[in-house]
Enzyme design. Sequence first.
Site, mmCIF file in Angstrom:
data_model
loop_
_atom_site.group_PDB
_atom_site.id
_atom_site.type_symbol
_atom_site.label_atom_id
_atom_site.label_comp_id
_atom_site.label_asym_id
_atom_site.label_seq_id
_atom_site.Cartn_x
_atom_site.Cartn_y
_atom_site.Cartn_z
ATOM 1 N N LYS A 230 2.182 4.622 1.505
ATOM 2 C CA LYS A 230 2.300 5.129 2.872
ATOM 3 C C LYS A 230 1.981 6.627 2.826
ATOM 4 O O LYS A 230 2.810 7.444 2.413
ATOM 5 C CB LYS A 230 3.704 4.887 3.416
ATOM 6 C CG LYS A 230 3.836 5.288 4.873
ATOM 7 C CD LYS A 230 5.165 4.827 5.441
ATOM 8 C CE LYS A 230 5.287 5.065 6.923
ATOM 9 N NZ LYS A 230 4.947 6.393 7.381
ATOM 10 N N GLU B 41 0.840 -1.214 0.000
ATOM 11 C CA GLU B 41 0.000 0.000 0.000
ATOM 12 C C GLU B 41 0.865 1.251 0.000
ATOM 13 O O GLU B 41 2.016 1.209 0.422
ATOM 14 C CB GLU B 41 -0.864 0.040 1.267
ATOM 15 C CG GLU B 41 -1.860 -1.071 1.343
ATOM 16 C CD GLU B 41 -2.631 -1.056 2.652
ATOM 17 O OE1 GLU B 41 -2.506 -0.088 3.429
ATOM 18 O OE2 GLU B 41 -3.356 -2.035 2.875
ATOM 19 N N CYS C 192 10.761 44.293 7.871
ATOM 20 C CA CYS C 192 11.098 45.707 7.719
ATOM 21 C C CYS C 192 10.036 46.515 8.458
ATOM 22 O O CYS C 192 8.850 46.410 8.159
ATOM 23 C CB CYS C 192 11.115 46.075 6.234
ATOM 24 S SG CYS C 192 11.138 47.856 5.978
HETATM 25 S S1 IVH Z 1 -0.874 0.416 8.642
HETATM 26 C C1 IVH Z 1 0.153 -1.188 13.226
HETATM 27 N N1 IVH Z 1 -0.985 1.528 6.299
HETATM 28 O O1 IVH Z 1 2.363 5.208 8.899
HETATM 29 C C2 IVH Z 1 0.219 0.006 12.350
HETATM 30 N N2 IVH Z 1 -0.075 2.817 8.073
HETATM 31 O O2 IVH Z 1 4.639 4.330 11.136
HETATM 32 C C3 IVH Z 1 -0.649 -0.147 11.161
HETATM 33 N N3 IVH Z 1 0.553 5.109 7.414
HETATM 34 O O3 IVH Z 1 1.068 5.293 12.144
HETATM 35 C C4 IVH Z 1 -0.529 0.985 10.237
HETATM 36 N N4 IVH Z 1 -0.059 4.945 5.306
HETATM 37 O O4 IVH Z 1 0.000 6.803 10.377
HETATM 38 C C5 IVH Z 1 -0.626 1.692 7.585
HETATM 39 N N5 IVH Z 1 -1.218 2.372 4.151
HETATM 40 C C6 IVH Z 1 -0.850 2.540 5.419
HETATM 41 C C7 IVH Z 1 -0.305 3.745 5.892
HETATM 42 C C8 IVH Z 1 0.082 3.858 7.231
HETATM 43 C C9 IVH Z 1 0.455 5.744 6.236
HETATM 44 C C10 IVH Z 1 1.105 5.730 8.632
HETATM 45 C C11 IVH Z 1 0.294 5.517 9.881
HETATM 46 C C12 IVH Z 1 1.211 4.798 10.843
HETATM 47 C C13 IVH Z 1 2.554 5.106 10.270
HETATM 48 C C14 IVH Z 1 3.482 3.951 10.554
#
Ligand code: IVH
Length: 670
Positions: free
Chosen positions: A115, A113, A425
């Site tokens: 991020k 996925e 300024c």
């Molecule tokens: S799954 C157990 N999926 O990245 C944690 N996180 O450091 C499950 N994030 O705190 C998270 N895109 O804020 C997941 N497709 C995604 C994500 C995602 C962004 C963020 C989220 C999480 C951090 C991980």
Amino acid sequence: MTNQEIQSKILQLREFLNSCNYKYYVLSQPDISDYEYDLKMAELQKLEDENPEFADPNSPTQRVGSDTNIEFEQVTHKYPMLSLGNTYSEAELRDFDARIRRLTDKPFVYDCELKFDGTSISLTYDHGQLVRAATRGDGVKGDDVTANVRTIKSIPLTLNKDTQYPDLFEIRGEILMPHDSFERLNAERLEIGEPPLANCRNAAAGALKTQNSAAVAKRGLDCYLYYLMMDTMPTDSHFESMQMAKSWGFKVSEHIKRAENISEVLDFIEYWNHERENLPYDIDGIVIKIDSMSLRQQLGFTAKTPRWAIAYKFKAEEAASPLLSIDYQVGRTGVITPVANLEPVHLAGTVVRRATLHNADIIRSLDLHYGDTVFIEKGGEIIPKITRVDVSKRVAGAQPVKYIEKCPVCGATLVRNEGEAGSYCPNYQHCPPQITGKIIHFVTRKAMDINCGEATIELLYKQGLIHSPADLYDLTAPQMARLERFAEKSAKNFVESVRKSTQVPFARVLYALGIRHVGEQAAKNLVKHFHNLDNIINATIEQIAEVNDIGYVMAESIYQWFRNEENLSMVCRLQMAGLQFASNETEEDAAPVSDRLAGLNIIVTGSFATPQRRAELEKMVETNGGKLQSGVNAKTNFVVAGDKPGASKIAKAEKLGTKIISEAEFLAML
Ligand code: IVH
């Protein structure tokens, strides 16, 4: 309509608007025009106003938020909100895969996925209704930000009725600020003399913590969901659970890919490392998760992170280029923005010639020297930023960049307030870019809406015809017609547009004055609170800071602005030119304000001394906490009747035994 008919009409309109919303914000496939949507929304709003007993915090009318200050309550997460282990290297990713294969011999697949680079959120739904939205906080406890989250249009407040969603569940995801919203926000901040925000992530997190949900509604936030959580999951597959969530009404990314092995994972990473340039929002990596919930459970967690997922983070795309020179721009409020001129270089699909340096602190922390080769990176902004210096390329004897001490345009010694990163300024009355900048701000559409561009203002200033916004009101058509680029007709149009601006309401005039930190909303709040200019001028800093959403810094800026002789004389000239310096609602101002009518449903009917008097009485119902109804029903507490009251209303009130009172009796109640 009977009460039951009204209720079913309200429910039908809500369902219709929810589905329009879903098609527009989640599927990006709207099927009705904005106009039709607005009409239905207005119809629902009216019915809800008239029938407060059917109010619902999850109604689509509630998406606009409210102006009341929210104090966030701390809430404990049912399931802790953990973060992910992360890596920048392919080797570590292969280690992650090998570790899992040591722990299980069953076949499995990964889901890859995007991020999302925003701020995480946990949403709780109970019987299809959004009941809570909480930030991550420390992972165990977060802030309850439900009121703010309700304003985010891609988050369903009510789930699609014809789907089989579970009774109770949590769903987690990321709230983000798309690039277009971010650029708009920063342009607005610059307009009111506030420094731009560094990136979309900070902007999203900041917006979510705003204590005024009506302001959040305007931020253009979006939300992708990526993690369904409940005691008994409806499927063992994460991928399938996400498709289900999508059908219930959630925005789930279409860029989820199942991968059979680590080399397919690497292909996905490689693809998005380039393709992310074309996304309308920021991502900072790829998340790789085991698809099977039962295998996830078997693998479990380490202290802070799950063993079944990992984040691969992209190295930011960067380019290196020599620094040619630094320009110091002077904004309308005098704020200085240093901008680096670079040898043109390709970065993420465009040629970059300039990079922002933000302020003196940033230049110092970079230890920037003249002639340095610098690395630039793109965030959500169009102008990239300098992230570091390639010290190995520094030529011997290069001098550190010395931040200017004097204004590059007028020569005044710059000022730097304690606690502020930027300098400005102080010569705001005589520094040319500040003078023209203020007049340009004054004429913009959101302010006085005078029909002229920046070039005209610059020209008028150069010709010595204007030094202050007040001078605009002395310009004559023959004077304008003598200017280059102006003909008789355009000169007349200009003067006419200036004249018309005298009718612009007070809140916009106040915004147009260009007081540091005072944006459109703050100006509206000030006018609502103080009603006229004298009240603002006479208020103490503490009194100004009592206004909704106005902090001490802004209050002080307003107070000081009105202590300046030149500002006061400009305001005086604008008053003489006929501009509006009071809100039209003076009658309303005089009306008492209390909560004496709280919880009462009231109807005003018939004619009173003047047509306005009836409107005043209706306003009084609301300003004293009552609910104004337009038709009598079982909930009506009393009817205020004037001359010739509506016969059917009186008949119904008599039938229901509702009290009918006169204007005098009503006033006595207050
Ligand atoms: S799954 C157990 N999926 O990245 C944690 N996180 O450091 C499950 N994030 O705190 C998270 N895109 O804020 C997941 N497709 C995604 C994500 C995602 C962004 C963020 C989220 C999480 C951090 C991980």
